[in-house]
Design a protein around this motif. Structure first.
Motif: not given
Length: 103
Positions: A40-66
């Motif tokens: 869910k958002k924040g778990n893992p930590k790189w799942l950062k922010k809900n994507y407005k208009g797309y309830e099934n997507e979460i913005y990620v910090e794409f530079w995170e190795p995982t």
């Protein structure tokens, strides 16, 4: 299937067609094979922010190795599956995710 892709690559008139695959590098989508039930958002930590208009997507910090390991760089990655499937190229979506997260 690889057979389906090969059929798509040939037009009815015999001409060639490029077949491009979609890959979302800036947001995780909860219907994809990599998604884990406890995410869910924040778990893992790189799942950062809900994507407005797309309830099934979460913005990620794409530079995170995982996340990068999920997307590319190993034999189980999404990119490797795309290559093995026989696509001609990849459309990378949400490459601007950094700005959505930090602006």
């Amino acid at each position: 299937t690889k057979s389906d892709l090969e059929k798509l690559k040939v037009k009815k008139n015999g001409g060639k067609r490029l077949v491009i695959c979609y890959l979302n590098v800036g947001a995780a989508e909860n219907w994809r094979s990599y998604w884990q039930p406890d995410w869910k958002k924040g778990n893992p930590k790189w799942l950062k922010k809900n994507y407005k208009g797309y309830e099934n997507e979460i913005y990620v910090e794409f530079w995170e190795p995982t996340w990068q390991k999920i997307i590319y760089g190993n034999d189980d990655s999404y990119m490797k599956k795309i290559i093995n499937a026989g696509f001609d190229g990849v459309f990378l979506d949400n490459v601007e995710a950094y700005y959505a997260l930090y602006n």
